[in-house]
Design a protein around this motif. Sequence first.
Motif, mmCIF file in Angstrom:
data_model
loop_
_atom_site.group_PDB
_atom_site.id
_atom_site.type_symbol
_atom_site.label_atom_id
_atom_site.label_comp_id
_atom_site.label_asym_id
_atom_site.label_seq_id
_atom_site.Cartn_x
_atom_site.Cartn_y
_atom_site.Cartn_z
ATOM 1 N N HIS A 152 0.833 -1.193 0.000
ATOM 2 C CA HIS A 152 0.000 0.000 0.000
ATOM 3 C C HIS A 152 0.870 1.246 0.000
ATOM 4 O O HIS A 152 1.897 1.281 0.690
ATOM 5 C CB HIS A 152 -0.886 0.068 1.248
ATOM 6 N N ALA A 153 0.468 2.255 -0.751
ATOM 7 C CA ALA A 153 1.057 3.581 -0.566
ATOM 8 C C ALA A 153 0.586 4.123 0.777
ATOM 9 O O ALA A 153 -0.427 3.679 1.321
ATOM 10 C CB ALA A 153 0.623 4.503 -1.695
ATOM 11 N N MET A 154 1.339 5.072 1.318
ATOM 12 C CA MET A 154 1.000 5.672 2.619
ATOM 13 C C MET A 154 0.999 7.192 2.487
ATOM 14 O O MET A 154 1.681 7.746 1.621
ATOM 15 C CB MET A 154 2.016 5.248 3.682
ATOM 16 N N GLY A 155 0.259 7.838 3.377
ATOM 17 C CA GLY A 155 0.219 9.286 3.318
ATOM 18 C C GLY A 155 0.065 9.915 4.687
ATOM 19 O O GLY A 155 -0.319 9.251 5.653
ATOM 20 N N TRP A 156 0.403 11.192 4.744
ATOM 21 C CA TRP A 156 0.191 12.011 5.941
ATOM 22 C C TRP A 156 -0.775 13.139 5.586
ATOM 23 O O TRP A 156 -0.630 13.786 4.537
ATOM 24 C CB TRP A 156 1.503 12.608 6.442
ATOM 25 N N PHE A 157 -1.718 13.366 6.472
ATOM 26 C CA PHE A 157 -2.670 14.462 6.359
ATOM 27 C C PHE A 157 -2.670 15.207 7.689
ATOM 28 O O PHE A 157 -2.171 14.711 8.696
ATOM 29 C CB PHE A 157 -4.080 13.915 6.070
ATOM 30 N N ARG A 158 -3.246 16.388 7.695
ATOM 31 C CA ARG A 158 -3.364 17.140 8.940
ATOM 32 C C ARG A 158 -4.705 17.853 8.987
ATOM 33 O O ARG A 158 -5.325 18.115 7.948
ATOM 34 C CB ARG A 158 -2.211 18.133 9.099
ATOM 35 N N GLN A 159 -5.129 18.164 10.209
ATOM 36 C CA GLN A 159 -6.429 18.802 10.386
ATOM 37 C C GLN A 159 -6.373 19.773 11.551
ATOM 38 O O GLN A 159 -5.952 19.412 12.661
ATOM 39 C CB GLN A 159 -7.508 17.748 10.624
ATOM 40 N N GLU A 160 -6.812 20.983 11.290
ATOM 41 C CA GLU A 160 -6.967 21.997 12.329
ATOM 42 C C GLU A 160 -8.419 21.997 12.790
ATOM 43 O O GLU A 160 -9.313 21.626 12.024
ATOM 44 C CB GLU A 160 -6.597 23.370 11.783
ATOM 45 N N GLY A 179 -2.222 7.547 6.967
ATOM 46 C CA GLY A 179 -3.256 6.729 6.364
ATOM 47 C C GLY A 179 -2.686 5.723 5.390
ATOM 48 O O GLY A 179 -1.591 5.918 4.838
ATOM 49 N N THR A 180 -3.455 4.662 5.161
ATOM 50 C CA THR A 180 -3.119 3.607 4.212
ATOM 51 C C THR A 180 -3.930 3.799 2.948
ATOM 52 O O THR A 180 -5.174 3.773 2.992
ATOM 53 C CB THR A 180 -3.444 2.225 4.803
ATOM 54 N N ALA A 181 -3.256 3.986 1.823
ATOM 55 C CA ALA A 181 -3.951 4.155 0.557
ATOM 56 C C ALA A 181 -4.469 2.811 0.043
ATOM 57 O O ALA A 181 -3.982 1.754 0.433
ATOM 58 C CB ALA A 181 -3.025 4.789 -0.467
ATOM 59 N N SER A 182 -5.439 2.885 -0.859
ATOM 60 C CA SER A 182 -6.056 1.667 -1.382
ATOM 61 C C SER A 182 -5.203 0.994 -2.455
ATOM 62 O O SER A 182 -5.492 -0.129 -2.843
ATOM 63 C CB SER A 182 -7.439 1.981 -1.940
ATOM 64 N N THR A 183 -4.155 1.668 -2.934
ATOM 65 C CA THR A 183 -3.318 1.120 -3.995
ATOM 66 C C THR A 183 -1.839 1.259 -3.642
ATOM 67 O O THR A 183 -1.483 1.877 -2.643
ATOM 68 C CB THR A 183 -3.569 1.835 -5.333
ATOM 69 N N ILE A 184 -0.992 0.717 -4.519
ATOM 70 C CA ILE A 184 0.454 0.852 -4.321
ATOM 71 C C ILE A 184 0.948 2.223 -4.804
ATOM 72 O O ILE A 184 2.067 2.634 -4.471
ATOM 73 C CB ILE A 184 1.236 -0.252 -5.055
ATOM 74 N N LEU A 185 0.125 2.932 -5.567
ATOM 75 C CA LEU A 185 0.494 4.231 -6.098
ATOM 76 C C LEU A 185 0.047 5.322 -5.131
ATOM 77 O O LEU A 185 -1.043 5.241 -4.559
ATOM 78 C CB LEU A 185 -0.148 4.449 -7.462
ATOM 79 N N LEU A 186 0.848 6.354 -4.973
ATOM 80 C CA LEU A 186 0.495 7.408 -4.031
ATOM 81 C C LEU A 186 -0.714 8.192 -4.521
ATOM 82 O O LEU A 186 -0.966 8.293 -5.719
ATOM 83 C CB LEU A 186 1.696 8.325 -3.794
#
Length: 124
Positions: A32-40, A97-104
Motif C-alpha cells: 500500500h502507498a502511505m500518506g500524511w494528512f493534517r487537520q486543524e 493513512g493507508t492508501a487503497s493502492t500501491i500508487l500514491l
Amino acid sequence: QEQLVESGGGLVQAGGSLRLSCVATERAFKHHAMGWFRQEPGKDREFVAAISWSGTDTYYADSVKNRFTISKDNAKNTVYLRMDSLKPEDTAVYYCGTASTILLTTNQWEYLYWGQGTQVTVSL
C-alpha cells in the motif's frame, strides 16, 4: 483489525524540527502507498505528503515542500514524516493513512485506514 499508530508529535518553537512515526499492522502497510494528512479544529483534513509502496515516488503539498520529508521502512511497517523549519501554521493534528493502492494519492477518500492522530503545536 488493521491499525496505524502515530507518535512523535509535541510542542516545538518556530524554526524547529519534529519527526513523526506511524507504525502499521502488516496488512495495513504491505503493498500500500502511505500518506500524511493534517487537520486543524473546524477545518477539513488536508493532504501533506504521500509515498508509493516502493518508496520511489513521493509528493508534497506546496505548503510543506522543501521543509517536510516522507520516508518509509518496509521492514518495520513504518512511515515517517520529518518536519523541518516548522511554522505556527503547521499546527494541527497529523494523521497517517493507508492508501487503497500501491500508487500514491493525495485524495483522502482513497485511503482505507487511519491512525488516531498526533498533535503538533508550533509556537512563535
